[in-house]
Design a protein around this motif. Structure first.
Motif, PDB file in Angstrom:
ATOM      1  N   LYS A 138      -2.665 -18.812   3.877  1.00 32.57           N
ATOM      2  CA  LYS A 138      -2.593 -19.508   2.584  1.00 32.57           C
ATOM      3  C   LYS A 138      -1.452 -18.854   1.916  1.00 32.57           C
ATOM      4  O   LYS A 138      -1.376 -17.387   1.835  1.00 32.57           O
ATOM      5  N   ASP A 184     -11.447 -13.978   4.755  1.00 27.30           N
ATOM      6  CA  ASP A 184     -10.855 -14.393   3.516  1.00 27.30           C
ATOM      7  C   ASP A 184      -9.629 -12.920   3.167  1.00 27.30           C
ATOM      8  O   ASP A 184      -9.632 -12.755   2.034  1.00 27.30           O
ATOM      9  N   HIS A 240     -16.124 -20.301   0.653  1.00 22.16           N
ATOM     10  CA  HIS A 240     -16.901 -19.581  -0.226  1.00 22.16           C
ATOM     11  C   HIS A 240     -18.385 -20.048  -0.344  1.00 22.16           C
ATOM     12  O   HIS A 240     -19.330 -19.684   0.269  1.00 22.16           O
TER      13      HIS A 240
HETATM   14 FE    FE Z   1      -9.780 -17.118  -0.370  1.00 22.44          FE
END
Ligand code: FE
Ligand code: NIG
Length: 423
Positions: free
Chosen positions: A151, A327, A275
């Motif tokens: 990202k 993550d 999440h």
């Molecule tokens: Fe994240």
């Protein structure tokens, strides 16, 4: 048929094969394993897989690489469907604050956290970002990850978001690990737009997102839907416009507060919601109705010491498909190691060994829309394969915190041998 690579005598193979959509609920542990198996690859693809004797059509020549996997376990290359790969700097200076009890969102409110990484990312050149991210990709590959999502979201203006996404593109072209790119300009409100969130959202929607799409720099769009960051209404506005522009959707949902991000993911038909620590039962129902994959990130709960993990068992009971990801980012989860995440998923979210393997391979591939190409070992798919020095899949989460990878094959090529990069 001539074979480039033949892996034989594997004590176990997790094929994760036989389902052309994400595996949901109980399907995550159903019929994904094979004992005493072999896998053959040619021209970058899997050309055969089976149990016991290797059929004669699998032709082995002098130049076939034959790997004896006796006592070892073979898996599809891990897919990491949620990373913040490209960023400048690091945030170890926030560790003491965290230990003193200052919360993640309070550090962000004071201009630290994501905003401190934004300053470091803006200050870094493309070349510096590239070198740092390439090192992380190497670490990922050494731990068995063969495809990642990456990202943007530490540039937070036109120039630096494009700079970060160009780095992702260049790495995808130059590094063995495949990268799927996500635009995440709505990761935080940059300091220069403090108190002017609406103007920032307009900048994203009217200028940055169309430009990123025109330059073909991102396939997905993601938003940090969280109290004090982007509200559900703001996230809806950004993601609905993104969808019109041709982006597929992801959302950081219900990470710290139960805001309703999961419901929004269901409403918009997002590919995944990520999440979900604080997700409500209603959120789970809406995700199920919208076929949204739950991407769970137990490394973040662990590292933020939130004392709470996503309710994986309830999600499985409700029939959701779960994927796991690191993550990887410099704040909430500075680790590239998917094997550690797999252990945490078992120990802290009570996921079973088959479930975590499925979540880190085939379901993770579906979470980035690559389920037709990778994530399972079946004829025709890319030859992305890991050989783990473990006698069975339960041993992988059980013996935690170390690297179990022996070999990694990416696109039919040996890239890690005996725990060393050989590409
Ligand atoms: Fe994240
Ligand atoms: O997924 N929650 C928002 N974004 C990242 C953290 C980014 C950072 O702290 O730098 C996450 O946890």
């Amino acid at each position: 048929m001539k074979t480039d690579i033949l892996i034989k005598n594997a004590s176990q193979i997790a094929t994760c094969a036989g389902c052309d959509r994400p595996r949901r609920g109980k399907e995550m542990s159903y019929d994904i394993m094979m004992e005493d198996g072999w896998v053959a690859a040619a021209a970058g693809r899997i050309v055969g897989i089976g149990k016991g004797d290797i059929p004669r059509e699998i032709r082995v020549d002098d130049d076939t690489l034959v790997i004896d996997a006796s006592g070892k376990t073979v898996l599809p290359g891990f897919v990491d469907p949620h990373t913040h790969l490209v960023h400048g700097g690091s945030r170890e200076m926030e560790l003491a604050l965290k230990l003193e009890g200052v919360s993640y969102l309070d550090i962000l409110k004071k201009g630290g956290g994501i905003l401190s990484t934004v300053r470091a990312t803006r200050a870094a050149s493309e070349d510096e970002l590239m070198k740092k991210a390439a090192k992380s990709l190497d670490i990922m590959l050494l731990h068995g990850t063969t495809t990642v999502e990456a990202k943007s979201g530490y540039g937070l203006n036109m120039e630096d978001e494009i700079k970060s996404l160009k780095v992702v593109k260049a790495l995808n072209e130059s590094h063995p690990v495949d990268i799927v790119s996500t635009f995440m300009g709505a990761h935080a409100v940059p300091t220069e737009y403090s108190g002017k969130k609406k103007e920032y959202i307009d900048l994203l929607i009217e200028e940055v997102m169309p430009c990123v799409k025109r330059m073909d720099l991102a396939e997905f769009c993601d938003v940090f839907c969280e109290k004090g960051v982007f509200s559900v209404e703001e996230s809806r506005k950004i993601l609905a416009r993104a969808r019109e522009m041709g982006y597929k959707l992801k959302i950081h949902a219900d990470e710290i507060e139960a805001l309703g991000g999961a419901e929004l993911a269901g409403e918009l038909g997002a590919v995944s919601a990520e999440h979900l620590l604080a997700v409500t039962n209603k959120g789970i129902r809406k995700m199920k109705q919208g076929n949204v994959i739950a991407v769970l990130l137990p490394g973040t709960s662990f590292n933020l010491d939130l004392g709470k993990y996503a309710r994986a068992r309830d999600m499985i009971e409700a029939g959701l498909a779960i994927a796991l990801a690191t993550d990887y980012n410099p704040g909430s989860c500075p680790t590239e190691n998917i094997q550690l995440i797999i252990s945490l998923a078992c120990l802290k979210m009570k996921m079973m060994p088959e479930e975590v393997v499925c979540a880190a391979t085939i379901n993770a591939a579906h979470a980035i829309h690559r389920g037709g190409e990778i994530g399972s070992l079946e004829v025709g798919k890319k030859a992305d394969i890991v050989v783990l020095d473990v006698p069975n899949i339960s041993y992988l989460p059980y013996h935690f915190g170390i690297n179990h990878v022996d070999k990694v094959i990416k696109n039919g090529r040996l890239v890690v041998d005996d725990q060393r990069l050989v590409y």
